[in-house]
Design a protein around this motif. Structure first.
Motif, mmCIF file in Angstrom:
data_model
loop_
_atom_site.group_PDB
_atom_site.id
_atom_site.type_symbol
_atom_site.label_atom_id
_atom_site.label_comp_id
_atom_site.label_asym_id
_atom_site.label_seq_id
_atom_site.Cartn_x
_atom_site.Cartn_y
_atom_site.Cartn_z
ATOM 1 N N HIS A 196 0.831 -1.201 0.000
ATOM 2 C CA HIS A 196 0.000 0.000 0.000
ATOM 3 C C HIS A 196 0.870 1.257 0.000
ATOM 4 N N LEU A 197 1.927 1.252 0.817
ATOM 5 C CA LEU A 197 2.853 2.383 0.863
ATOM 6 C C LEU A 197 3.521 2.589 -0.496
ATOM 7 N N LEU A 198 4.026 1.501 -1.072
ATOM 8 C CA LEU A 198 4.729 1.597 -2.354
ATOM 9 C C LEU A 198 3.793 2.048 -3.465
ATOM 10 N N SER A 199 2.573 1.525 -3.457
ATOM 11 C CA SER A 199 1.590 1.901 -4.472
ATOM 12 C C SER A 199 1.284 3.394 -4.408
ATOM 13 N N HIS A 200 1.199 3.917 -3.186
ATOM 14 C CA HIS A 200 0.903 5.342 -3.003
ATOM 15 C C HIS A 200 1.955 6.219 -3.673
ATOM 16 N N PHE A 201 3.209 5.748 -3.650
ATOM 17 C CA PHE A 201 4.294 6.522 -4.241
ATOM 18 C C PHE A 201 4.748 5.959 -5.589
ATOM 19 N N ALA A 202 3.921 5.093 -6.181
ATOM 20 C CA ALA A 202 4.169 4.537 -7.524
ATOM 21 C C ALA A 202 5.528 3.848 -7.623
ATOM 22 N N ILE A 203 5.813 3.016 -6.608
ATOM 23 C CA ILE A 203 7.065 2.248 -6.590
ATOM 24 C C ILE A 203 6.733 0.771 -6.744
ATOM 25 N N GLN A 204 7.391 0.106 -7.661
ATOM 26 C CA GLN A 204 7.186 -1.325 -7.874
ATOM 27 C C GLN A 204 8.486 -2.065 -7.575
ATOM 28 N N LYS A 205 8.444 -2.924 -6.557
ATOM 29 C CA LYS A 205 9.645 -3.663 -6.159
ATOM 30 C C LYS A 205 9.272 -5.063 -5.687
ATOM 31 N N LYS A 206 10.216 -5.980 -5.806
ATOM 32 C CA LYS A 206 10.079 -7.313 -5.249
ATOM 33 C C LYS A 206 10.066 -7.208 -3.733
ATOM 34 N N LEU A 207 9.088 -7.870 -3.085
ATOM 35 C CA LEU A 207 8.959 -7.828 -1.628
ATOM 36 C C LEU A 207 9.324 -9.175 -1.002
ATOM 37 N N ILE A 208 10.052 -9.114 0.102
ATOM 38 C CA ILE A 208 10.442 -10.310 0.850
ATOM 39 C C ILE A 208 9.879 -10.178 2.256
ATOM 40 N N ALA A 209 9.122 -11.156 2.726
ATOM 41 C CA ALA A 209 8.491 -11.078 4.044
ATOM 42 C C ALA A 209 9.514 -11.341 5.158
ATOM 43 N N VAL A 210 9.587 -10.412 6.107
ATOM 44 C CA VAL A 210 10.432 -10.571 7.296
ATOM 45 C C VAL A 210 9.583 -10.211 8.510
ATOM 46 N N HIS A 211 9.124 -11.218 9.251
ATOM 47 C CA HIS A 211 8.338 -10.958 10.452
ATOM 48 C C HIS A 211 9.002 -11.621 11.652
ATOM 49 N N GLU A 212 8.453 -11.404 12.839
ATOM 50 C CA GLU A 212 9.150 -11.809 14.061
ATOM 51 C C GLU A 212 9.340 -13.316 14.198
ATOM 52 N N HIS A 213 8.596 -14.120 13.426
ATOM 53 C CA HIS A 213 8.719 -15.569 13.535
ATOM 54 C C HIS A 213 9.682 -16.171 12.512
#
Length: 283
Positions: free
Chosen positions: A46-63
């Protein structure tokens, strides 16, 4: 391949509520890295879309921080540069990311901070708290007994205590704060910082629960709690001369000016005299 000359992990702060709080540098980094490691890929999308940025995303969460760190390390060693973000604020500040940064630093990776929004700093800046220094604890334990044990350890700290808290625990949290730290100590409740219903409330700890329960809307959102320091005058000796000088100055001068002059004359630390002056004023 990115335009960055050396494989780098950028630790990028993102807005804590208002998307306009992102920095120009952060936007430039997000546009030019090879991939973005994110706490919640949907939120970051949502953040990237707002600023028209397209990038590969890698999930990093606490687990999965350890596993993710290895994935990121492999990509960085292959010559890529990566940005690490969390849902809001600065990664590693009560959010996933610290383990990733630790592993990559140990592996010799270049790690660069891209500073920006941080709820704890935003809350302190608008709180009006004048005491020097603060202790940021983050989230207290969810268990009541563990929370109270933790507060007992923090009780005597001569610095402002700063906590994060979630809406479903806010009532029991302020109850325990009042019980362990003392109901007369003041608290600043900062809620929904930078968002539409941003609220700051300063009161005695014994009144915090009453205020929260008087309006259920005040129990919603994310909280930063700032509790005044343990009384410095109880932990520091103020000589009779210093006390007499401060009282004489307070009789004719504004509080801050009196404290400054008393500090210059007596050599007693300014924050100690300031706290003592506040007590005299209250009395």
């Amino acid at each position: 391949m990115s335009v960055h000359h050396e494989p780098t992990l950028y630790v990028v702060a993102t807005p804590i509520g208002n998307l306009q709080d992102i920095t120009l540098r952060a936007l430039e980094i997000l546009k030019t890295v090879d991939a973005i490691a994110a706490e919640d890929t949907r939120h970051t999308s949502h953040l990237l879309s707002h600023f028209a940025i397209q990038k590969k995303l890698i999930a990093v969460h606490e687990h999965n921080e350890q596993k993710s760190a290895q994935i990121l390390l492999d990509r960085l060693r292959a010559g890529e540069s990566i940005a690490l973000v969390t849902d809001a604020g600065t990664p590693g500040i009560s959010d996933p990311g610290a383990i990733v940064v630790d592993v990559l630093r140990e592996a010799g990776v270049r790690v660069v901070p891209v500073p920006g929004a941080s709820a704890v700093i935003a809350a302190l800046s608008a709180s009006g708290i004048t005491a020097n220094g603060f202790v940021f604890h983050g989230f207290l334990p969810a268990s009541g007994s563990q929370r109270r044990k933790t507060l007992e350890v923090l009780k005597a700290y001569p610095s402002t205590l700063v906590f994060y808290e979630a809406p479903h625990r806010i009532i029991e949290c302020v109850e325990d704060l009042a019980t362990v730290l003392g109901g007369e100590r003041r608290i600043t409740i900062a809620r929904e910082i930078t968002k539409t219903f941003e609220t700051f409330r300063r009161c005695a700890l014994q009144d915090a629960k009453i205020w929260l329960e008087s309006d259920s809307n005040q129990q919603r959102g994310e909280f930063v709690l700032l509790v005044e320091a343990a009384a410095l005058v109880e932990q520091a000796d103020i000589s009779e001369d210093a006390e007499r000088i401060l009282k004489l100055l307070l009789a004719d001068l504004p509080l801050k000016q009196a404290v400054k002059l008393a500090t210059d004359i007596t050599g007693v630390k300014k924050n100690i005299l300031y706290e003592f002056a506040l007590k005299l004023k209250d009395e």
